[in-house]
Scaffold this motif. Structure first.
Motif, mmCIF file in Angstrom:
data_model
loop_
_atom_site.group_PDB
_atom_site.id
_atom_site.type_symbol
_atom_site.label_atom_id
_atom_site.label_comp_id
_atom_site.label_asym_id
_atom_site.label_seq_id
_atom_site.Cartn_x
_atom_site.Cartn_y
_atom_site.Cartn_z
ATOM 1 N N VAL A 161 12.060 -26.031 -10.572
ATOM 2 C CA VAL A 161 11.237 -27.226 -10.785
ATOM 3 C C VAL A 161 11.712 -27.979 -12.020
ATOM 4 C CG1 VAL A 161 8.915 -28.057 -11.245
ATOM 5 C CG2 VAL A 161 9.277 -26.171 -9.637
ATOM 6 N N SER A 162 12.048 -27.240 -13.104
ATOM 7 C CA SER A 162 12.543 -27.876 -14.330
ATOM 8 C C SER A 162 13.842 -28.614 -14.073
ATOM 9 C CB SER A 162 12.741 -26.812 -15.419
ATOM 10 O OG SER A 162 11.523 -26.158 -15.694
ATOM 11 N N LEU B 130 19.915 -33.257 -11.703
ATOM 12 C CA LEU B 130 21.232 -32.642 -11.807
ATOM 13 C C LEU B 130 22.268 -33.581 -12.425
ATOM 14 C CD1 LEU B 130 23.000 -30.207 -11.279
ATOM 15 C CD2 LEU B 130 23.381 -31.047 -8.946
ATOM 16 N N PRO B 131 22.337 -34.857 -12.029
ATOM 17 C CA PRO B 131 23.328 -35.752 -12.659
ATOM 18 C C PRO B 131 23.137 -35.877 -14.168
ATOM 19 C CG PRO B 131 22.483 -36.731 -10.642
ATOM 20 C CD PRO B 131 21.631 -35.538 -10.931
ATOM 21 N N ARG B 132 21.869 -35.977 -14.589
ATOM 22 C CA ARG B 132 21.607 -36.101 -16.020
ATOM 23 C C ARG B 132 22.011 -34.826 -16.760
ATOM 24 N NH1 ARG B 132 15.701 -37.639 -18.649
ATOM 25 N NH2 ARG B 132 16.406 -37.827 -20.824
ATOM 26 N N LEU B 133 21.745 -33.675 -16.132
ATOM 27 C CA LEU B 133 22.128 -32.407 -16.749
ATOM 28 C C LEU B 133 23.643 -32.303 -16.876
ATOM 29 C CD1 LEU B 133 21.319 -29.611 -17.784
ATOM 30 C CD2 LEU B 133 21.427 -28.790 -15.423
ATOM 31 N N LEU B 134 24.365 -32.740 -15.851
ATOM 32 C CA LEU B 134 25.829 -32.705 -15.904
ATOM 33 C C LEU B 134 26.364 -33.618 -16.999
ATOM 34 C CD1 LEU B 134 26.734 -32.671 -12.095
ATOM 35 C CD2 LEU B 134 26.834 -30.766 -13.723
ATOM 36 N N HIS C 287 24.791 -34.396 -19.804
ATOM 37 C CA HIS C 287 24.517 -33.735 -21.088
ATOM 38 C C HIS C 287 25.507 -32.607 -21.351
ATOM 39 C CE1 HIS C 287 20.016 -35.137 -21.200
ATOM 40 N NE2 HIS C 287 20.889 -36.130 -21.296
ATOM 41 N N LEU C 288 25.811 -31.817 -20.317
ATOM 42 C CA LEU C 288 26.771 -30.738 -20.488
ATOM 43 C C LEU C 288 28.169 -31.269 -20.777
ATOM 44 C CD1 LEU C 288 25.646 -28.277 -17.657
ATOM 45 C CD2 LEU C 288 25.269 -28.058 -20.123
ATOM 46 N N SER C 289 28.535 -32.368 -20.146
ATOM 47 C CA SER C 289 29.853 -32.968 -20.390
ATOM 48 C C SER C 289 29.966 -33.479 -21.823
ATOM 49 C CB SER C 289 30.103 -34.109 -19.402
ATOM 50 O OG SER C 289 30.067 -33.646 -18.071
ATOM 51 N N VAL C 290 28.892 -34.127 -22.294
ATOM 52 C CA VAL C 290 28.896 -34.623 -23.677
ATOM 53 C C VAL C 290 28.980 -33.457 -24.653
ATOM 54 C CG1 VAL C 290 27.529 -35.822 -25.422
ATOM 55 C CG2 VAL C 290 27.677 -36.740 -23.112
ATOM 56 N N LEU C 291 28.234 -32.390 -24.369
ATOM 57 C CA LEU C 291 28.276 -31.211 -25.227
ATOM 58 C C LEU C 291 29.673 -30.601 -25.250
ATOM 59 C CD1 LEU C 291 26.823 -29.115 -26.987
ATOM 60 C CD2 LEU C 291 26.218 -27.887 -24.886
#
Length: 386
Positions: A5-6, A12-16, A18-22
């Protein structure tokens, strides 16, 4: 909360993203941090271990000689040589030792090694040793042994002292500031006026001028440097300007920086609310008053964005400064002086890393001072334009 749910809430696109920026941040920060740590390490530490061992200490194998036979004392039927494997002021912890190069870690620290022929050797963790023989020691030189030692974290500022106290570095630092500051201010002043005119003033050929400015952004510096130098020499001879001066560097950097500055500022200014400009004109404000009192304060993010790019470029530049300013000791900018220092120092990594941070300390201060305006200045006006 259910992880699924989280994840759906975040997207998913936003999470990807953020991970790419990190990941990008880590790829930039880890080598930079490694370079910073290396700049505070001693040459022998750099040669024997990686920078990632600097905070926890490192292990290295080395060869040392024990004291010679002249220092031996007699204890009963045996002859004894004792002392420390560490020189005065040296720190470390012995992990193991050996008497053969093929087995430098044959015996753990504190263990008594039987060397045969009535000889025994004990090396303790603190570096103290006892070398015992049942007959007088022979030879003029002490016995060679091999040690594996754990060196505690150790840092030094000697690398920076070497760089900063080298002849001409202080003058070169002033030269770089003298080049970079005016070369950043001049194109901003000119480009801000041009960007306002191309955004809010109607005149024939405006579209052609905008297209020409965009085309000038792709002109390589190296291709136009010689014609620009010849033009400057001709104009300078007419006005009595010296062939090597800061004026030439300022004009060259300003000429190559203005296309990008006009492009960025024009996109930003064209995206300002039209109602503000029209209201000011209805109130009787002239274009100069609108620009000075309304447009310029609102355009500060774009001005700060270009300032970062232009300052970094001019501060790190070597080619333009050498062509227009010269290569004398009193004329070299910081990049040129550090390049000459590295040439005289050979392949000393400690000097290279310290020189790198001396070079980037001012750009880092400028970037972190203005970075909050960087993204705003670059993205504003990228969709809406006039």
């Amino acid at each position: 909360m259910n992880p699924a749910v989280s994840l759906r809430r975040i997207g998913l696109p936003r999470l990807l993203v953020h991970l790419s920026v990190l990941l990008i941040c880590l790829l930039w920060l880890v080598p930079t941090f490694g370079l910073l740590v290396t700049s505070f390490r001693e040459p022998q530490q750099i040669a024997s271990s990686g920078w990632w061992t600097a905070l926890t200490g490192s292990s290295q194998t080395s060869a040392v000689r024990l004291a010679d036979a002249a220092t031996a004392r007699q204890g009963g039927a045996n002859f004894i040589i004792s002392g420390s494997v560490f020189t005065e002021g040296q720190q470390g912890q012995v992990q193991s030792f050996g008497t053969r190069v093929a087995a430098p870690s044959e015996f753990p620290a504190g263990q008594t090694a039987d060397l045969g022929e009535g000889e025994s050797l004990t090396v303790n963790e603190d570096g103290s040793y006892t070398y015992i023989k049942n007959a007088p020691f022979g030879g003029d030189r002490g016995k060679r042994i091999y040690l594996t030692t754990a060196t505690p974290p150790s840092f030094t500022t000697e690398n920076y002292r070497t760089v900063l106290t080298s002849q001409g570095i202080g003058q070169s630092f002033i030269n770089s500031l003298t080049v970079a500051i005016p070369s950043t201010i001049i194109p901003i002043l000119i480009s801000a006026f041009a960007a306002y005119a191309l955004s809010w003033m109607e005149f024939p050929g405006r579209g052609l001028i905008i297209a020409l400015i965009i085309g000038l952004m792709v002109v390589p510096l190296q291709m136009s440097l010689i014609p620009l130098l010849k033009m400057y020499n001709d104009v300078g001879a007419f006005f009595g300007l010296p062939s090597r001066s800061y004026v030439g560097v300022w004009l060259a950097h300003s000429a190559f920086g203005m296309p990008l500055a006009i492009y960025l500022l024009r996109n930003y200014i064209a995206g300002l609310p039209k109602e503000i400009i029209e209201s000011a004109r209805v109130d009787g404000a002239s274009d100069f008053e609108i620009f000075l009192k309304i447009v310029l304060p609102l355009s500060f993010p774009a001005l700060a964005s270009f300032s970062i790019f232009q300052f970094l470029w001019t501060w790190n530049d070597l080619l333009v400064a050498m062509v227009f300013l010269g290569t004398g000791k009193d004329q070299l900018v910081l990049t040129g002086a550090l390049n000459a220092l590295l040439g005289s120092m050979g392949g000393k990594w400690e000097i290279l890393s310290a020189s790198a941070f001396v070079t980037i300390i001012v750009p880092i201060a400028v970037f972190f001072g203005l970075q909050r305006y960087l993204v705003r200045g670059l993205l504003a006006g990228s969709v809406k334009g006039g």
